[in-house]
Design an enzyme around this catalytic site. Structure first.
Site, PDB file in Angstrom:
ATOM      1  N   ASP A 213     -10.539  -4.242  14.493  1.00 25.83           N
ATOM      2  CA  ASP A 213      -9.358  -3.963  13.668  1.00 25.83           C
ATOM      3  C   ASP A 213      -8.969  -5.262  12.975  1.00 25.83           C
ATOM      4  OD1 ASP A 213      -7.047  -3.116  12.489  1.00 25.83           O
ATOM      5  OD2 ASP A 213      -6.040  -2.495  14.330  1.00 25.83           O
TER       6      ASP A 213
ATOM      7  N   TRP B  20      -1.856  -2.700  20.020  1.00 25.75           N
ATOM      8  CA  TRP B  20      -1.017  -1.907  19.116  1.00 25.75           C
ATOM      9  C   TRP B  20      -0.987  -0.468  19.634  1.00 25.75           C
ATOM     10  CZ3 TRP B  20      -2.950   0.771  14.214  1.00 25.75           C
ATOM     11  CH2 TRP B  20      -1.899   1.190  13.409  1.00 25.75           C
TER      12      TRP B  20
ATOM     13  N   LYS C 179      -0.639  -6.301   4.639  1.00 25.01           N
ATOM     14  CA  LYS C 179       0.067  -7.550   4.920  1.00 25.01           C
ATOM     15  C   LYS C 179      -0.328  -8.642   3.943  1.00 25.01           C
ATOM     16  CE  LYS C 179      -0.080  -5.119   8.887  1.00 25.01           C
ATOM     17  NZ  LYS C 179      -0.966  -3.942   9.098  1.00 25.01           N
TER      18      LYS C 179
END
Length: 361
Positions: free
Chosen positions: A163, A82, A199
């Site tokens: 993460d 990312w 999410k």
């Protein structure tokens, strides 16, 4: 999510104040999430604090490491990763090194090179891993690979950051998606983790995240939490309350928690169904051999790491108005029954005539 809507209505009816949370957020909620993330593995020895989303959890972790970890000033990040990972840690003053992660030719994790990178990095380096649904590749470590990675991280005394942005999105199961992180805990790696509810609770705009730091014992966890609160106090002072209250209402109301888990599983099922359907339609449109797009099915989470070049990405945007990141990452969740034929027709054509097309681009 309907579970979120229902919880929000209940909160609206019950809420009597808009007072601040404490600096670390609602401790009861933090503990509920730690239980969901870690199970019963190291729960009591983890210092945690609510943050303004998962991005901010990484930032608070970076500030903490910069202040209290003098053994390395370099963070090793997967290639690819990312893009914000690099920026977050650079902004805090860290150097960035990339470790090989993805084998473009085989469309899977380049595990041999990953292990060699962990082994060859200086002792007590800092490694950033993705818990599940690796962004952007969607290629995750297997259980055996997590164990090997954990053993090497432990052996080399590396500080490990995980993460965890997509719990429930890789498999549809919060338990299964926690397996990698829990494997590290079993191996006494004691990771720092950054967690997001954007999410899996479909609450991007409410900005709820959690930073967790696993410690040697409860007393150390108390001291670490105190330092986290000092960092947070000068960063955003107190965390947002609305999203936190929604999540707590869901996790503490049995029927809502069950409904949320069902909805989360439905999301995971839909993503997998879309992948299978896209695979069939891409084969038809591209006239490629059976199995060519199987990597689309193997990848997990929200994204398909397509392998399209930046020139091909530009072509799809200009000619077909199909949008994706420049590295060819496609959001599978944006593909619907109403657009899947068009999307696969356009992308399939590009794959089907790559040589001719690339000679013109």
């Amino acid at each position: 999510m309907n579970s979120v809507k229902t919880a929000e209505k209940l909160i609206y009816e019950e809420e009597t104040t808009k007072n601040y949370f404490g600096i670390a957020g609602d401790d009861d909620l933090n503990n509920l999430l730690l239980e969901m993330i870690l199970g019963n593995k190291g729960f009591a020895n983890t210092a945690s604090a609510q943050t303004v989303g998962g991005t901010n959890a990484l930032f608070i972790a970076a500030l903490f490491i910069a202040k209290f970890y003098p053994l390395s000033s370099t963070v090793y990040i997967s290639d690819p990763s990312w893009p914000n990972h690099r920026q977050i840690f650079k902004n805090v003053g860290f150097n960035i090194e990339l470790y090989p992660y993805y084998d473009e030719s085989k469309k899977t994790v380049n595990f041999d090179l990953l292990i060699k990178s962990i082994q060859s990095a200086p002792v007590a380096s800092i490694f950033l891993l993705h818990a599940c649904a690796h962004n952007p590749t969607g290629s995750d470590l297997t259980s055996d690979q997590w164990e090997q990675v954990g053993m090497e991280l432990k052996k080399r005394q590396h500080l490990t950051i995980v993460d965890f942005a997509y719990q429930g999105f890789a498999s549809g199961s919060t338990e299964e998606d926690s397996a990698g992180l829990r494997k590290l805990v079993d191996l006494k790696v004691r990771p720092i983790f950054a967690y997001s509810c954007s999410k899996n609770f479909s609450m991007y705009g409410e900005r709820f995240g959690l930073v967790g730091i696993m410690c040697e014992n409860e007393k150390e966890a108390e001291r670490v939490k105190s330092q986290l609160k000092i960092i947070i106090r000068s960063s955003f002072s107190n965390p947002p309350i609305h999203g936190a209250k929604i999540i707590k209402k869901i996790l503490t109301t049995p029927e809502l928690r069950l409904k949320w888990k069902h909805e989360l599983k439905e999301i995971g099922n839909r993503l997998r169904e879309i992948r299978f359907e896209m695979c069939k339609k891409l084969l038809d449109a591209s006239h490629k051999k059976e199995g060519f797009f199987d990597y689309l099915i193997r990848q997990k989470g929200m994204f398909w790491y397509s392998g399209l070049s930046s020139e091909e990405v530009d072509y799809l945007r200009d000619e077909y108005h199909i949008y994706m990141t420049q590295e060819g990452r496609i959001n599978v969740a944006s593909v619907t029954s109403s657009n899947i034929d068009y999307v696969c027709m356009a992308i399939g054509k590009v794959f089907g005539c790559r040589k001719e097309l690339n000679s013109l681009l």
